[in-house]
Scaffold this active site. Structure first.
Site, PDB file in Angstrom:
ATOM      1  N   SER A   1      39.710  36.919  49.062  1.00 28.81           N
ATOM      2  CA  SER A   1      40.825  36.833  50.011  1.00 28.81           C
ATOM      3  C   SER A   1      40.519  37.609  51.281  1.00 28.81           C
ATOM      4  CB  SER A   1      42.092  37.401  49.366  1.00 28.81           C
ATOM      5  OG  SER A   1      43.131  37.551  50.311  1.00 28.81           O
TER       6      SER A   1
ATOM      7  N   TYR B   1      46.960  43.577  45.328  1.00 32.12           N
ATOM      8  CA  TYR B   1      46.379  42.230  45.331  1.00 32.12           C
ATOM      9  C   TYR B   1      44.995  42.256  45.966  1.00 32.12           C
ATOM     10  CZ  TYR B   1      45.454  37.470  46.899  1.00 32.12           C
ATOM     11  OH  TYR B   1      44.854  36.267  47.157  1.00 32.12           O
TER      12      TYR B   1
END
Length: 350
Positions: free
Chosen positions: A142, A167
């Site tokens: 990501s 995350y």
């Protein structure tokens, strides 16, 4: 080629499965169909791909009635034994791991879910690739790994040791775990740092979907950081093209890699990390304008401060991906947002 794709009831996994089947590959797809967002959207993606909701059950293999060569099983990748059984029986060539607990803000509320799915689940994928060797493991990282970095554009040669959400931390951990398995066991691994993917069949927790729903129902949209945000918005078809190109090119050792001046994006092991984005950051207010144009409505806006875990800007340097694979994103925000709204309007039968 036979692909094992995790997260095939998800946004990117759904589109990737369709693209691979269209070019003649086989896909064995899995998804746990969790309720992080509306499960009906996940079931409807499966239905669109020829898998009916009534057939789906944990541990049951279902063959698509629409996409020849696509098989699906409801499975949680945290279930190591079931995962290993699939690898033992299916003779897999390439793995694309897209299954993950998504969402920056949700990681503040339910951190345990991220460890279970993104750490334990990914470890199980690595162990399966170790036990039953594959030609290539491609996995979702990501743009969030860039965290507090402010140098633009973000490059895979940059240090990414300052994440600002759990995350992002789990995605950085995935890259480190992949490198270890590439180094120890020779598994070719490639991580893809996705930059704000949008398009038809997108996730309802993402900004474009939230904005469209609010505007459509006469509610104010929430504009964080008072609109002073930039994102490298990337249309899903461009992302899928990039994934397919990368999957066809297994990671190899960088012969010029040096331990006294290490390149974070490559290694002496068969390991690589790429940014995959549009490389053209767009102001959030311009993104909203594109949606207003597509919908023919002006949004009422509630200006709010930046949220914990968010970053004010993202911008992908994709030069190495272009060099190595010929990747060429070509969908403008105006075009992509219009395509999203066409789907949204049809899906909700307006």
């Amino acid at each position: 080629m036979k692909y094992f794709i995790t997260g095939t009831a998800g946004f990117i996994g759904f589109h990737l499965t369709n693209a691979l089947i269209k070019r003649g590959d086989e896909v064995f797809g899995v998804d746990n169909i969790n309720d992080y967002y509306d499960v009906n959207l996940k079931y409807n993606r499966l239905e669109e791909a020829g898998i009916s909701k009534e057939e789906v059950a944990f541990g049951k293999v279902v063959k698509s009635k629409k996409l020849q060569g696509y098989s699906f099983m409801q499975l949680d990748i945290a279930d190591k034994n079931q995962l290993l059984d699939i690898f033992k029986n299916e003779n897999i060539d390439v793995v694309v791991n897209l299954a993950a607990q998504a969402g920056v803000r949700y990681s503040l509320e339910n951190p345990d879910a991220y460890i279970q799915a993104n750490i334990q689940g990914f470890l199980n994928i690595l162990e399966a690739c170790r036990a039953y060797p594959v030609k290539h493991l491609v996995y979702a990282s990501s743009s969030s790994v860039y965290g507090s970095n402010t140098k633009m554009p973000f490059a895979t040669t940059d240090n990414v040791d300052h994440p600002v959400s759990l995350y992002a931390t789990t995605k950085k951990a995935n890259e480190l775990m992949a490198h270890t398995y590439s180094h120890l066991f020779g598994i070719p691994t490639t991580g893809l740092r996705f930059f704000t993917v949008y398009g038809p069949w997108g996730r309802p927790d993402m900004a474009l979907f939230l904005f469209a729903d609010a505007i459509d129902n006469g509610r104010a949209i929430k504009v964080f950081n008072h609109g002073k945000m930039k994102r490298d918005f990337t249309y899903v078809d461009d992302i899928v093209e990039g994934i397919v190109r990368v999957s066809d090119k297994p990671a190899s050792a960088n012969q010029n890699w040096k331990g006294d001046n290490p390149d974070p994006g490559s290694s002496q092991a068969p390991y690589k990390v790429y940014n995959i984005g549009n490389s053209n950051p767009v102001e959030l207010m311009d993104y909203i304008k594109a949606l207003e144009k597509a919908m023919g409505k002006i949004a009422e806006k509630e200006m709010l401060p930046i949220q914990p875990g968010d970053v004010p800007a993202t911008f992908a340097d994709v030069s190495d991906l272009v060099r190595d694979t010929g990747y060429c994103p070509n969908t403008s925000v105006e075009e992509g947002v219009a395509k999203f709204f066409d789907w949204y309007n049809t899906y909700f039968k307006k």
